[in-house]
Design a protein around this motif. Sequence first.
Motif, mmCIF file in Angstrom:
data_model
loop_
_atom_site.group_PDB
_atom_site.id
_atom_site.type_symbol
_atom_site.label_atom_id
_atom_site.label_comp_id
_atom_site.label_asym_id
_atom_site.label_seq_id
_atom_site.Cartn_x
_atom_site.Cartn_y
_atom_site.Cartn_z
ATOM 1 N N LEU A 82 0.801 -1.222 0.000
ATOM 2 C CA LEU A 82 0.000 0.000 0.000
ATOM 3 C C LEU A 82 0.838 1.278 0.000
ATOM 4 O O LEU A 82 0.677 2.126 -0.875
ATOM 5 N N PHE A 129 -8.226 -1.590 3.957
ATOM 6 C CA PHE A 129 -8.434 -2.693 3.032
ATOM 7 C C PHE A 129 -8.463 -4.014 3.795
ATOM 8 O O PHE A 129 -8.006 -4.110 4.932
ATOM 9 N N GLU A 130 -9.001 -5.030 3.144
ATOM 10 C CA GLU A 130 -9.143 -6.362 3.740
ATOM 11 C C GLU A 130 -8.224 -7.338 3.014
ATOM 12 O O GLU A 130 -7.916 -7.167 1.833
ATOM 13 N N ASP A 131 -7.778 -8.356 3.707
ATOM 14 C CA ASP A 131 -6.918 -9.365 3.088
ATOM 15 C C ASP A 131 -7.127 -10.710 3.773
ATOM 16 O O ASP A 131 -7.651 -10.776 4.886
ATOM 17 N N ARG A 158 -2.241 -10.666 -0.698
ATOM 18 C CA ARG A 158 -1.770 -9.599 -1.587
ATOM 19 C C ARG A 158 -0.237 -9.558 -1.631
ATOM 20 O O ARG A 158 0.359 -9.343 -2.699
ATOM 21 N N ARG A 182 -6.918 6.186 1.308
ATOM 22 C CA ARG A 182 -8.167 5.535 0.873
ATOM 23 C C ARG A 182 -8.160 5.297 -0.637
ATOM 24 O O ARG A 182 -8.567 4.238 -1.113
ATOM 25 N N ALA A 195 -5.865 2.426 -1.411
ATOM 26 C CA ALA A 195 -6.451 1.162 -0.968
ATOM 27 C C ALA A 195 -7.529 0.689 -1.941
ATOM 28 O O ALA A 195 -7.622 -0.506 -2.249
ATOM 29 N N LEU A 196 -8.341 1.619 -2.442
ATOM 30 C CA LEU A 196 -9.385 1.252 -3.406
ATOM 31 C C LEU A 196 -8.783 0.774 -4.726
ATOM 32 O O LEU A 196 -9.417 -0.001 -5.454
#
Length: 328
Positions: free
Chosen positions: A111, A166-168, A248, A295, A298-299
């Motif tokens: 990121l 974010f999710e992982d 990721r 943000r 992250a998107l």
Amino acid sequence: MRFEKLDLNLLVVLDTLLATRSVNRAAEKLFLSQPATSLSLRRLREYFADELLQSVGKTQVLTPLAVELVKPVRDVLLQVQAITRARPSFDPATSVRRFRIESSDYVISVLLSDVVRRAAKLAPLMTFDLRTRGPQTSEHLEGGEIELLISPEFAMVPGHPSEPLFEDGFSCLVCAQQFSERESLTANRYFASAHVGVEWGSGRVVTIDARLIATGSRARRQDVIAPSFTLVPELLVGTARIATLPTRLALQMARRFPLRVLGCPIKIPRFIEQVQWHRHQERDPAITWLRSLLREAALALPAEQSRAARRRRPAKRKPTRTAGNRQG
């Protein structure tokens, strides 16, 4: 300037003395002479009617009153800092702010590397001091030594605002020469194999998967412990070891090294990386801008699904053509 008979200039000296517990180190940090710092300490002792710093052997320790003063004095200075940085507008193109951010090197790789690339175009005069999380991270956020903390929810510092980024999930990373392209990983082979683990910082902070697996009934043998995520590929290549990593990051490493990403055969809950900032910096326009940049980055993260998972997905069957639907 005095308030309640206290010279407010002494608060900065007091804060530094409480943090360093040393007149000499405080003088260096404040760019003052040692005699001037000693004089300030004497005035503070007179005001509070307390020694504040006491010699115990060859070290200086805080008195009980000094310990109680650490947090409120730091909070006052952070609030003053927030007031001085309050501006009706903020122009990233001309800002010379220096941001100190603590996270894992995993977050830096997937990121923050993109964030600093974006910032190089939008805010070319800004500087970024990226640091890895450690045992003192909570104190660093509380004391205003860092502007932002990025970590999973369980590592958030109580009492300060945060938001998800974010999710992982988790995947296994292996040497491509040791595992065939269509090979899957079973739970038995997973626990029978040697693993590369990650622990970082002087306090040996462990990863999320290690914390969760340690609570289960089966043990995972880690015969190599790396001090950072970024060293894992070098320790996997040419071996039959396995590394369990955020998906990721595993996909990113597989693009750069002769490694393969496999589905994890054990259930490890997904996690969300969040960004956190000090409550007194809630309205800092520069931090608000940087959070918006985080943000956006992250998107823009690529999908975390591995190529191996896509290959195992059953292909959609084409409808059979019959005499009734043939054309021509």
